[in-house]
Scaffold this active site. Structure first.
Site, PDB file in Angstrom:
ATOM      1  N   ASP A 216       0.857  -1.178   0.000  1.00  0.00           N
ATOM      2  CA  ASP A 216       0.000   0.000   0.000  1.00  0.00           C
ATOM      3  C   ASP A 216       0.892   1.227   0.000  1.00  0.00           C
ATOM      4  OD1 ASP A 216      -2.321   1.847   0.579  1.00  0.00           O
ATOM      5  OD2 ASP A 216      -3.319  -0.077   0.892  1.00  0.00           O
ATOM      6  N   HIS A 283      -2.909   3.271  -4.532  1.00  0.00           N
ATOM      7  CA  HIS A 283      -2.283   2.790  -3.296  1.00  0.00           C
ATOM      8  C   HIS A 283      -0.861   2.319  -3.597  1.00  0.00           C
ATOM      9  CE1 HIS A 283      -5.610   3.259  -0.552  1.00  0.00           C
ATOM     10  NE2 HIS A 283      -6.418   2.692  -1.421  1.00  0.00           N
ATOM     11  N   GLU A 346      -9.952   2.882  -4.858  1.00  0.00           N
ATOM     12  CA  GLU A 346      -9.572   4.232  -4.437  1.00  0.00           C
ATOM     13  C   GLU A 346      -8.390   4.798  -5.224  1.00  0.00           C
ATOM     14  OE1 GLU A 346     -11.111   3.983   0.165  1.00  0.00           O
ATOM     15  OE2 GLU A 346      -9.037   3.447  -0.246  1.00  0.00           O
TER      16      GLU A 346
END
Length: 785
Positions: A216, A283, A346
């Protein structure tokens, strides 16, 4: 992940107990002999079929567990059974090949009665216990069920020595093939021993997928030989400093390839498949910190310290795909899992939108927008995996540009993504927030650790059904199952992960394994004390949030202050167990006074209470309630309300990467503002806030414009206290100390104007929003002596 780490979820209501209801004092009489004989055995998850037999079977130390000659898997399952019984019950059992003189047998049989994959038959007769299955996983799960039968809850001090169980036949098989748990090791690195301990309990609960979130923005945790900078640079971050002179020792860690091979083998022996996740295209800040040319801009950022959504994306050119494919080659070598998770969630498209080269690539591909570009990106990765005999999983955002043809969808933003994908003939896994997000708090108690403020109780997880009602029978075949997620932004230590997982793993396991029509919340609660006792023997520090005593003062603290007396009702979230209490300051025992009805106490007073099972085992540690004037005038962080413009979303620790337990604070990232509701101000002259200065390490992305700034009159800002709400008159202003000079926690005391009655007090910080995040640990009102 990202916004998941910001806690922007509607809080689930805590199970309410009516004032005056005594837990364990009504409606749950002790089992009669006949009821005990028909009660389900202490199995979690509950078996599909349980048929009572005649008589009982007693197992003593030295008994033999027999397995077929040369069957290594059966021998391993038998050894695991023996280990569980030894550690929990204190019985030493012998494992050997051959059936002669055996009290317990395990064997694979091609014609075993249960035909379903992972299923087993467990037959208990007065002469012994016999487990058969058609596959090795089923044989193992049969052994785990027998281990539970042989370790029932017992009275304290009476749980060692021979054990007697009822004769019965169990036929059992899983409802779903995917029964998972996701562990995020990217945000906070988890030691190998802790991961193995989780695997042990997953296997004991018949869960079979461990989804490891390995990469991440905040860290890359897997050694990749071809790209050593990923762990040399990407596995470490420098924590943000909020105190002058605070240590900036890098935080991080990673797993070597040898460690991963060992972990994969350890899990596989227990019939758990480890599914790796390598996040893309977003990420990816830790990647860009290690190899900036793989990014869109070519700039090298630091490994992220901000939780939430960060802007760095993979590029869409050929060197980026060469990098990704090379990484995946090593990942596939290490992880034999059919499924490889590629994230896809995201991913802010800002870098792609701003890049002429990316825009040109998008036009050349004939794609209408950046969402379609992400679908193309993910599908290209999916095709590469498919060419190597693997299948791709992505979070439900990958549906936004059209579903990639090779994708299996893991739905976290509710269930819509799963429903849509299943209707388009794609396999799906249910993992919705907040219900299956185990970083959500388990209660509103002040002693809960850090996490999201959406409350996810044991009952919430037990009630969840991973089969969406919207799907017809044909579409339902695409539902592989479900999993709970353990995101670790606010879980800095293995203890915290343990607290979040147990005993909610029990509710999860029953929901994914047991037939829907056999599940029963009250029956589950009856079986759970035996499992809690097993946890204690195994050194698993399970949370007791569902059973801990809650104290409710009739009329509230203000009424008690006015009267000098208090009527206090005791209850707990689950509504089970026997509450015992003391008023002399001592710790309750199983012999202390049993709570039957609300208590009438004269102030000052101290109340200690604990919850016990019917067998006398402790279900919840002692909780203390002080009924002194000072305590009744104090509100802890969790007792304060959000200001009208927002909501408290997170409960966060004093430092982002603390390795020990510490204070926690309820905050709204968008407004440093709290309300002390209905403060009783008769005779009150001062207000003291236990203040804290925290790191503002949150990637709010496009939501950053929502952060509310309050005008300040001094360089460091102030604590402003207003009467009658946040638009009311200013009652007091206290300057904040310089961050360079003051400790991270400090008191702020304000003198209040003389007033009477109950008034809402609004407390807000006016510190610059580009600096630290200020929080409130507690607010205390003090009257003149």
């Amino acid at each position: 992940m990202g916004v998941r780490g910001l806690g922007k979820r509607t809080a689930t209501a805590v199970l309410a107990m009516a004032l005056g209801v005594a837990v364990g004092a009504q409606g749950r009489a002790p089992l009669t002999a006949s009821a005990a004989e028909t009660a389900p055995p202490p199995l979690i998850p509950l078996a599909a079929q349980i048929n009572p037999g005649q008589g009982t079977f007693t197992l003593s130390a030295g008994a033999v567990i027999a397995v077929p000659t040369g069957d290594a898997q059966a021998r391993f399952a038998a050894a695991q059974l023996a280990d569980q019984v030894r550690r929990v019950r204190g019985l030493d059992l012998m494992v050997r090949e051959g059936r002669q003189g055996a009290a317990i047998t395990l064997a694979l049989q091609a014609d075993a009665p249960v035909t379903q994959a992972e299923g087993y038959t467990l037959e208990v007769t007065p002469s012994g216990a016999h487990i058969t299955a058609r596959d090795e996983a089923g044989l193992y799960y049969g052994a785990m069920s027998l281990a539970q039968l042989l370790t029932p809850e017992a009275a304290p001090g009476a749980d060692q020595g021979p054990v007697t169980i009822a004769a019965q036949e169990i036929r059992d098989w899983p409802r779903f093939p995917w029964r998972g748990m996701m562990l995020d090791v990217a945000r906070h690195f988890q030691p190998l021993d802790s991961v193995k301990a989780l695997i042990d309990q997953m296997a004991a609960h018949k869960l079979n997928r461990l989804h490891l979130h390995l990469t991440d923005d905040q860290g890359w945790r897997l050694e990749i030989k071809h790209y050593p900078e990923l762990t040399k640079v990407g596995a470490w971050r420098t924590p943000p400093s909020v105190v002058s002179g605070q240590s900036t020792t890098p935080y991080g860690g990673f797993y070597t390839q040898d460690q991963i091979r060992d972990l994969v083998a350890y899990a596989a022996a227990r019939h758990i498949t480890i599914v790796p996740e390598i996040d893309m295209p977003g990420h990816a800040q830790a990647v860009m910190a290690s190899y900036p040319k793989i990014g869109v801009t070519g700039a090298r950022p630091a490994v992220a310290v901000d939780w939430g959504v960060n802007p760095y994306l993979f590029n869409v050119d050929e060197p980026s795909f060469t990098f990704i494919q090379t990484v995946l080659d090593e990942v596939m070598t290490l992880f034999p899992s059919t499924y490889i998770h590629v994230g896809g969630d995201e991913a802010l498209k800002d870098e792609w939108k701003a890049s002429p080269k990316v825009q040109a690539r998008m036009r050349a591909l004939g794609l209408k927008d950046e969402n379609a570009l992400q679908t193309w990106f993910i599908e290209r990765v999916g095709q590469y995996l498919a060419a190597h005999g693997r299948r791709m999983i992505g979070w439900d955002e990958i549906l936004e540009g059209g579903i990639p043809p090779t994708a299996t969808i893991m739905s976290w933003r509710g269930i819509k993504g799963a429903v849509d994908a299943a209707r388009m003939d794609h396999d799906v896994i249910l993992s919705p927030a907040p219900t299956l997000y185990l970083d959500s708090l388990q209660s509103r108690r002040d002693d809960e650790p850090a996490g999201r403020l959406a409350i996810v109780t044991l009952a919430d997880i037990y009630a969840y059904d991973a089969m969406p009602a919207e799907l017809n029978a044909e579409q339902a075949h695409h539902v592989l199952g479900g999993q709970a997620n353990v995101w670790t932004e606010y879980m800095m230590t293995p203890w915290h992960v343990t607290h979040a997982v147990y005993p909610r793993i029990d509710a999860l396991a029953e929901g994914l394994w047991s037939p829907k029509d056999k599940r029963d919340w009250r029956g589950f609660l009856d079986r759970l004390p035996a499992q809690l006792a097993r946890y204690r023997h195994l050194g698993v520090d399970a949370a007791d949030s569902a059973f801990a005593v809650d104290f409710t003062v009739e009329g509230g603290a203000n009424a008690a202050l006015a009267a000098g007396t208090a009527t206090v009702a005791l209850s707990n979230q689950a509504g089970v167990g026997t509450i015992r209490y003391t008023t002399d300051g001592s710790t309750p025992t199983s012999a202390s006074t049993r709570y039957e009805a609300p208590l009438h106490l004269t102030l000052p007073a101290t109340l200690n209470a604990m919850v016990f099972s019917d067998a006398g085992q402790v279900l919840a540690a002692p909780r203390r309630y002080d009924l002194t004037a000072e305590a009744l005038r104090t509100r802890q962080s969790g007792e304060l309300q959000a200001c009208p413009q927002g909501e408290m979303g997170l409960r966060i620790p004093l430092t982002p990467d603390a390795t020990t337990k510490g204070p926690v604070f309820n905050v709204n990232l968008f407004d440093a503002c709290w309300v002390y509701p209905k403060a009783r101000l008769d005779g009150v002259t001062t207000l003291t806030v236990n203040a804290a200065r925290l790191a503002r390490n949150y990637g709010l992305a496009h939501d950053a414009v929502k952060v509310r700034s309050h005008p300040a009159t001094t360089p460091n800002g102030e604590l402003v206290v207003r009467m009658d709400g946040c638009d009311g008159p200013v009652a007091a202003t206290v300057p904040l100390p310089s961050p360079a000079a003051a400790p991270q926690q400090f008191p702020l005391t304000a003198r209040l104007p003389a007033t009477t009655g109950q008034r809402d007090l609004c407390l807000m910080y006016t510190a610059p929003i580009q600096g630290p995040l200020y929080a409130i640990g507690s607010v205390s009102l003090r009257a003149a002596p």
